[in-house]
Design an enzyme around this catalytic site. Structure first.
Site, PDB file in Angstrom:
ATOM      1  N   CYS A 140       4.074  -0.923   2.597  1.00 14.53           N
ATOM      2  CA  CYS A 140       4.599  -2.106   2.036  1.00 14.53           C
ATOM      3  C   CYS A 140       3.685  -2.688   0.777  1.00 14.53           C
ATOM      4  CB  CYS A 140       4.599  -3.749   2.969  1.00 14.53           C
ATOM      5  SG  CYS A 140       3.320  -3.157   4.032  1.00 14.53           S
TER       6      CYS A 140
ATOM      7  N   HIS B  14     -10.881   7.225  -5.453  1.00 17.55           N
ATOM      8  CA  HIS B  14      -9.554   6.289  -5.304  1.00 17.55           C
ATOM      9  C   HIS B  14      -8.992   6.523  -3.958  1.00 17.55           C
ATOM     10  CE1 HIS B  14      -6.770   3.527  -5.982  1.00 17.55           C
ATOM     11  NE2 HIS B  14      -5.666   4.161  -5.593  1.00 17.55           N
TER      12      HIS B  14
END
Lengths: 433, 280
Positions: free
Chosen positions: A51, A103
């Site tokens: 989400c 990342h």
């Protein structure tokens, strides 16, 4: 050369309206991985869709550079989700090679999360990786990359405390209770009044072992209703506080204008319960519990400000730890990237060695066949050819490894040149690594 | 040779005490996760190795003396330190609570230091005292003392934790010390153990005087009275706890008072009063 790239969006850069457009369902992930496999443009891919973020990690080897690889991903997303190239450019980030690795490590270790130190993301990344593996979307490189990411996550958890300390009021209450009681098992929590926060705290306490719940309310019906949620006992509130005699933890959140729990009656109760510890949590404003209560032996009172201060100090601690975790991540990413480079030139080095050795062996056999040599002489010539092979390869190999280690971007060209000049047949089989 | 061994033991105990104390001094959580494990490991291994050396020293000393060494301060304080470490190691084995070492190891070190400063002294043990009664009596008493010192350590741990909880903001920042309930419960168990051992030690001691007729049992012996006072303090604590809920803070304070009583019994009586128990 293999290019590791990622494209993605997260709560840091994009609003929910965009993130939901980019989101992948489980079926869509499988479908997309299938698409990648068939298109032959992308060799390996993992799609992470939660989400808070949507990210695609991919390895492409048929491209000139990382930009070209990233472009493939961007085009795919734009096409798949019917998003204009402009908004994609505006709301997403692209990472190449080392940056991709860093990342992913940051994401997996929750450094990129909304609450640093949260543990959910690790499971989500694992699930995304597993899903891709099942759909055969993962090859050697992403396999290594994700395995490493999980181990970096583990290292951060053991070497830093970014995940320690409660960062919500209800969890802080649970941790404090654990500082007071030997065990929460068999303990009783009393909820005085009603409210979302007090019920949530009680829920966490029950989840951590508290076995009995008492609900006190001025209106008995209300108490019955809340008690049902916890399978607890409703009691009627009385100013003598008799209902607190069995309560080890008290959560109070009524809208009463005055103190409900005062020092004198509570001291009597404490005497009656033989001074067993009582942890009182006052989350009401105006307060329900007289502050002087904390002067009673074995009664520990925390009001909403105290709990918030605990949470704030935990958050500050996590923030400090995050800086240290970032250093570890950067260092690990660099190391992994270097290893990957060496790992990627290794097949070429191996092939070159093999070619030279084979030539030497063939020539040696021919020579031995033509002449009559004693065993000793034959051995001498054999070792000489080996030495020549070694010496011939010494400088090229050393320089190639140096170029890789120095992060020299040209090493890809070196590898390509070697492969072409020596007509090497380098299969991308790295299974021995 | 034996003196050198003792010096090494002393130094190991010093190092172990310093590291045990250091591990307690670390208060921030990030330091705790980075360096504390190392410090704790050094402290704990130091304690273990120190204990092995001390055991070796006592054994050798016993052999050279020809009887159980319990005549001089050298013998007694070394044995005291040995008992403290033994009880500590047993507690760690059972509970994994190494933090207790921060409180009891310095006591053990001071005992060894005293012992070392007398190290060359020996005193002849009168023939009638050379028997296993002496061994049983003193071992029981010293293990009792050690258990009380552990209870004292748990009492201090309790008070430190309680102070943190009352100070609120940094209540959760440190996870070295156990919960109040744990410190309190373990302290209580140590107290019970101590009382049992002390009772047994006193019984053995009084039977011993029955056994050797020529040493009359003197109720008014300073050490006997002081021991009974100590015994009474701890028994009272157990009783108050059972019937009036005297646990937690009060129990912690009693453990400290008890500790002072133990020290008075052990050291004070010898220095200031006359007793048949005096170490020469």
């Amino acid at each position: 050369m293999n290019q590791i790239v990622s494209i993605g969006t997260s709560h840091h850069v994009a609003p929910i309206e965009f993130r939901e457009k980019l989101a992948f369902s489980e079926a869509q992930i499988v479908e997309s991985l299938q698409h990648f496999r068939e298109s032959d443009q992308v060799q390996e891919a993992v799609i992470l869709s939660t989400c808070n973020r949507v990210e695609v990690y991919a390895v492409a080897n048929a491209v000139r550079n990382a930009e070209a690889a990233a472009k493939i991903l961007a085009e795919f997303l734009s096409h798949y989700h019917q998003i204009s190239a402009e908004s994609l450019k505006k709301w997403t980030y692209l990472h190449h090679n080392l940056e991709t690795i860093r990342h992913l490590f940051r994401v997996t270790t929750s450094l990129d999360s909304m609450v640093v130190g949260e543990s959910q993301i690790l499971g989500q990344v694992k699930a995304a990786y597993d899903a891709s593996r099942e759909a055969s979307g993962v090859g050697t490189i992403l396999n290594r990359l994700f395995t490493k990411a999980f181990s970096v996550g583990k290292r951060i958890r053991s070497e830093t405390t970014i995940a320690a300390g409660a960062v919500s009021i209800s969890y802080a209450a649970v941790e404090l209770a654990k500082k007071i009681f030997n065990t929460l098992e068999g303990k009783t929590v009393a909820i005085v009044g009603a409210g979302e926060m007090s019920e949530l705290t009680a829920k966490h306490l029950v989840a951590n072992g508290v076995s009995n719940v008492i609900v006190a309310n001025r209106t008995y019906e209300r108490a019955v209703k809340i008690a049902e949620k916890f399978n607890g006992t409703p009691v009627a509130y009385d100013s003598d506080l008799g209902f607190l005699i069995d309560a080890d933890i008290v959560i109070s959140s009524t809208d009463a204008p005055d103190y409900l729990i005062k020092r004198r009656p509570l001291a009597d109760i404490m005497r009656k319960r033989k001074h067993r510890y009582m942890f009182l949590i006052d989350i009401a404003v105006p307060r329900d519990i007289e502050p002087d209560v904390s002067k009673i032996d074995h009664a520990f009172l925390y009001n909403i400000d105290d709990l918030e201060a605990v949470v704030a100090s935990n958050l500050k601690d996590r923030q400090q730890e995050a800086t240290r975790a970032e250093q570890i991540v950067t260092e690990e990413a660099k190391r992994f990237y270097d290893q990957l480079q060496i790992f990627q030139v290794n097949p070429t080095i191996k092939a070159l060695h093999q070619q030279f050795r084979e030539i030497a062996d063939t020539e040696l056999q021919a020579c031995v066949y033509k002449t009559t040599l004693s065993d000793q002489q034959e051995a001498a010539i054999a070792s000489m050819t080996q030495a020549i092979v070694k010496k011939l390869l010494h400088h090229p190999m050393q320089n190639l490894r140096c170029a890789v280690n120095d992060g020299d971007a040209d090493h890809g060209q070196y590898v390509q040149a070697l492969q072409e000049l020596f007509a090497l047949d380098v299969t991308d089989d790295n299974s021995d690594m | 040779m034996i003196n050198f061994l003792f010096l090494v033991t002393l130094l190991i105990y010093l190092a172990a005490s310093i590291f045990q104390t250091l591990s307690l001094a670390i208060s921030s959580r990030s330091e705790a996760v980075v360096i504390r494990p190392t410090i704790e490991r050094i402290a704990f291994w130091g304690t273990g190795i120190g204990f092995a050396f001390l055991s070796l020293f006592i054994t050798l000393w016993w052999l050279t003396q020809g009887h159980f060494p319990m005549t001089h301060w050298t013998d007694s304080t070394a044995f005291f330190a040995w008992a403290i470490t033994l009880i500590y190691l047993i507690i760690v084995r059972l509970t994994h609570l190494r933090a207790l070492g921060s409180f009891v190891m310095p006591v053990a070190f001071i005992a060894i230091l005293i012992s070392y400063s007398f190290a060359t002294h020996t005193a002849a043990l009168p023939k009638p005292l050379q028997n296993y009664w002496l061994l049983a009596h003193t071992t029981l008493i010293f293990l009792a003392y050690a258990a009380f010192i552990a209870a004292f350590g748990f009492g201090l741990m309790y008070l430190m934790t309680e102070r943190k909880i009352r100070r609120k903001t940094d209540a959760l920042l440190d996870n070295l010390l156990p919960s109040l309930g744990t410190s309190d419960g373990l302290g209580y168990r140590c107290t019970i153990l101590g009382v049992i051992l002390l009772t047994m030690g006193v019984i053995v001691g009084s039977l011993w005087t029955q056994y050797i007729r020529d040493v009359p049992w003197r109720w008014l012996d300073a050490k006997v009275i002081s021991t009974l006072v100590t015994w009474f303090i701890y028994v009272a604590q157990i009783g108050l706890r059972q019937f009036w809920g005297w646990h937690g803070r009060r129990a912690a304070y009693t453990a400290i008072i008890g500790f002072v009583a133990v020290l008075c019994t052990y050291v004070g009586v010898d220095l200031f009063l006359d007793s048949m128990h005096t170490y020469r």
